[in-house]
Design an enzyme around this catalytic site. Structure first.
Site, mmCIF file in Angstrom:
data_model
loop_
_atom_site.group_PDB
_atom_site.id
_atom_site.type_symbol
_atom_site.label_atom_id
_atom_site.label_comp_id
_atom_site.label_asym_id
_atom_site.label_seq_id
_atom_site.Cartn_x
_atom_site.Cartn_y
_atom_site.Cartn_z
ATOM 1 N N HIS A 116 -1.682 114.000 81.203
ATOM 2 C CA HIS A 116 -0.781 114.440 82.497
ATOM 3 C C HIS A 116 -0.606 113.335 83.062
ATOM 4 O O HIS A 116 1.218 113.832 83.769
ATOM 5 C CB HIS A 116 -2.476 114.304 83.562
ATOM 6 C CG HIS A 116 -2.240 114.987 84.666
ATOM 7 N ND1 HIS A 116 -1.691 116.022 85.047
ATOM 8 C CD2 HIS A 116 -2.477 114.186 85.337
ATOM 9 C CE1 HIS A 116 -1.572 116.089 86.102
ATOM 10 N NE2 HIS A 116 -2.306 115.493 86.759
ATOM 11 N N TYR A 166 -10.288 114.359 76.210
ATOM 12 C CA TYR A 166 -10.666 116.099 76.429
ATOM 13 C C TYR A 166 -10.045 116.928 75.828
ATOM 14 O O TYR A 166 -10.385 118.201 75.598
ATOM 15 C CB TYR A 166 -10.784 116.867 77.841
ATOM 16 C CG TYR A 166 -8.849 115.987 79.139
ATOM 17 C CD1 TYR A 166 -8.091 117.590 78.232
ATOM 18 C CD2 TYR A 166 -8.935 114.997 79.176
ATOM 19 C CE1 TYR A 166 -6.984 117.141 78.553
ATOM 20 C CE2 TYR A 166 -7.257 114.784 79.325
ATOM 21 C CZ TYR A 166 -6.477 115.464 79.393
ATOM 22 O OH TYR A 166 -5.171 115.260 79.853
ATOM 23 N N ARG A 210 1.454 121.422 77.289
ATOM 24 C CA ARG A 210 1.969 119.217 77.612
ATOM 25 C C ARG A 210 1.623 118.240 76.363
ATOM 26 O O ARG A 210 0.318 118.626 76.411
ATOM 27 C CB ARG A 210 0.885 118.539 79.024
ATOM 28 C CG ARG A 210 1.053 117.551 79.544
ATOM 29 C CD ARG A 210 0.482 117.587 80.781
ATOM 30 N NE ARG A 210 -0.965 117.037 79.631
ATOM 31 C CZ ARG A 210 -2.344 117.124 79.985
ATOM 32 N NH1 ARG A 210 -2.442 117.638 81.154
ATOM 33 N NH2 ARG A 210 -3.023 116.156 79.658
HETATM 34 C C1 LIG Z 1 -3.871 120.228 97.152
HETATM 35 C C2 LIG Z 1 -4.815 118.356 95.319
HETATM 36 N N1 LIG Z 1 -5.536 119.237 94.708
HETATM 37 C C3 LIG Z 1 -5.703 118.162 93.906
HETATM 38 C C4 LIG Z 1 -4.751 117.287 93.845
HETATM 39 C C5 LIG Z 1 -4.541 116.403 92.533
HETATM 40 N N2 LIG Z 1 -3.924 117.141 91.075
HETATM 41 C C6 LIG Z 1 -3.218 116.034 90.806
HETATM 42 S S1 LIG Z 1 -2.044 116.972 89.830
HETATM 43 C C7 LIG Z 1 -3.571 118.099 89.236
HETATM 44 C C8 LIG Z 1 -3.959 119.058 88.023
HETATM 45 C C9 LIG Z 1 -2.542 120.065 88.369
HETATM 46 O O1 LIG Z 1 -2.733 120.851 86.997
HETATM 47 P P1 LIG Z 1 -1.061 121.806 87.319
HETATM 48 O O2 LIG Z 1 -1.012 122.380 88.553
HETATM 49 O O3 LIG Z 1 -1.748 122.657 86.037
HETATM 50 O O4 LIG Z 1 0.019 121.137 86.645
HETATM 51 P P2 LIG Z 1 0.281 120.193 85.740
HETATM 52 O O5 LIG Z 1 0.160 118.445 86.086
HETATM 53 O O6 LIG Z 1 -0.448 120.472 84.829
HETATM 54 O O7 LIG Z 1 1.662 119.269 85.041
HETATM 55 C C10 LIG Z 1 -4.741 117.820 90.563
HETATM 56 C C11 LIG Z 1 -5.555 118.310 90.965
HETATM 57 C C12 LIG Z 1 -3.332 117.494 94.083
HETATM 58 N N3 LIG Z 1 -2.705 116.385 93.707
HETATM 59 N N4 LIG Z 1 -3.366 117.926 95.347
#
Ligand SMILES: Cc1ncc(C[n+]2csc(CCOP(=O)(O)OP(=O)(O)O)c2C)c(N)n1
Length: 394
Positions: free
Chosen positions: A292, A301, A288
């Site tokens: 985020h 970070y 990425r």
């Molecule tokens: C069940 C849940 N827990 C926490 C969140 C908060 N949250 C939003 S994005 C994220 C990280 C996701 O990371 P990843 O799966 O690696 O996907 P990326 O955003 O890097 O594409 C989190 C923890 C959420 N949306 N849903």
């Protein structure tokens, strides 16, 4: 960041190979499938650990159109980020750096295949033929996304991390029950998720259900190295693709910054699924490059040198290098694509600014397919409340 960096290797590389017409020896990959190196050199064919051979055989026109899609989705994404910065969107989750993973896999889908995205799959959405304005309405807060999942075979964006893998698996089990697998025109289902999501219970449950019911599933994990600020080593001690073995189906790691390899691996996994051979986990190893979301500051970070190292593996630059080195594209073509992207981004901006605010009471529409007395009562209450401001200074 991951301790090893497989996407940076040139393992199996045959420098100078003109790949548009593949042939020759088959290099055996170590830990990831790559058909186009960061230097823009083609690898004709790669054999994965399980003996599966991956190759692509695109015409020059197809190579050019892949490049066009990559450039367009990056430009539209940059415009959306700019719109958010100017207060026109509430938030935006940029795909910057993940264009190849999304265009490669999105292009690999056949018309009948169903996709379940997260909130970042704007590139896949584009490949499905959905108007790129659609997700901007969602992030502007004026509609719920707007596209018809059945028409485009692309489900609504899902913010709840990992939940869509269960929805997709249920859908895929339904495909099996409807007898729509086992032929060339059978249906397959793909679920997108991230490295962070791979640690969610939902995703692991989806793996089990898909495995034991032999669902026609492709689990497409974009390992972009971070779950917001949490690096990959907080999600796993082994390469993510290796998890599939414990669930009883194949896993493969592909260079997610390589649009050709991503296409080849996804197409093969989808075809296996549609022919009744069950699920596959694809780990698309990528990065990425941006934040985020627009609410995040990644400089808190991760270090600049890490980002720079990945910029050297840019998914678009390597296609451009390949196209020019091989004489498949000239400067005029590249300039024309840039101009098209600029114009489409401009048009996107104009259309976002023209989006009308929704009527507040439409909030109650579509909660249930056939309505409900409770929702009707809430709609009426809200209408009365809004009417109470009639004639007031507010
Ligand atoms: C069940 C849940 N827990 C926490 C969140 C908060 N949250 C939003 S994005 C994220 C990280 C996701 O990371 P990843 O799966 O690696 O996907 P990326 O955003 O890097 O594409 C989190 C923890 C959420 N949306 N849903």
């Amino acid at each position: 960041m991951a301790k090893s960096d497989p996407a940076g290797t040139t393992r199996g590389r045959r420098a100078g190979t003109r790949s548009a017409r593949p042939g020759g020896k088959t290099p055996v990959t170590g830990d990831l499938v790559q058909l186009l190196t960061p230097d823009g050199d083609r690898i004709d064919q790669v054999t994965w650990h399980d003996g599966t051979e991956y190759r692509v055989d695109f015409t020059d026109e197809e190579y050019r159109s892949l490049y066009r899609d990559l450039v367009l989705v990056r430009k539209l994404d940059a415009e959306a980020t700019a719109l958010q910065r100017q207060g026109e969107l509430g938030i935006w989750a940029s795909l910057l750096g993940q264009e190849a993973a999304q265009v490669g896999s999105g292009r690999a889908l056949r018309t009948q295949d169903m996709a379940f995205p997260t909130y970042r799959e704007h590139g896949v959405l584009y490949c499905r033929g959905i108007d790129p304005i659609m997700p901007l309405g969602l992030f502007r807060g004026v509609d719920l996304g707007g596209w018809d999942p059945n028409e485009f075979k692309f489900n609504m964006y899902t913010i709840v991390i990992g939940a869509q893998t269960l929805h997709a698996t249920g859908y895929a089990m339904g495909v099996n029950m409807d007898g729509k697998t086992g032929t060339d025109d059978g249906e397959a289902v793909i679920a997108y998720f991230g490295d962070g999501a791979s640690a969610q219970g939902d995703v692991n449950e989806a793996f089990i259900w898909a495995s034991v019911f032999n669902a026609p599933m492709v689990f497409f994990c974009q390992n972009n190295q971070y779950a917001i600020s949490e690096p990959l080593e907080r999600q796993t001690r082994i390469p993510l693709y290796q998890r599939a073995a414990g669930f009883g189906f194949p896993g493969v790691r592909v260079d997610g910054n390589d649009v050709l390899a991503t296409y080849a691996v996804t197409r093969a996994a989808l075809d296996n699924a549609r022919h009744g051979q069950g699920p596959t986990l694809i780990e698309a190893y990528t990065y990425r490059m941006g934040a985020h979301t627009t609410t995040d500051d990644p400089t808190r970070y991760r270090i600049a040198s890490e980002v720079e190292a990945w910029q050297a593996k840019d998914p678009i630059a390597r296609v451009r290098t390949f196209l020019t080195k091989q004489g498949i594209a000239d400067d005029a073509f590249l300039a024309e694509v840039d101009e098209q992207a600029k114009q489409e981004a401009l048009r996107l901006r104009e259309r976002v600014l023209e989006m009308p605010d929704p009527e507040p009471l439409t909030l109650f529409d579509n909660v249930f397919p056939n309505g409900s007395p409770e929702i009707d009562a809430q709609r009426e209450l809200t209408a009365r409340y809004m009417d109470s401001f009639e004639g007031s200074a507010l």
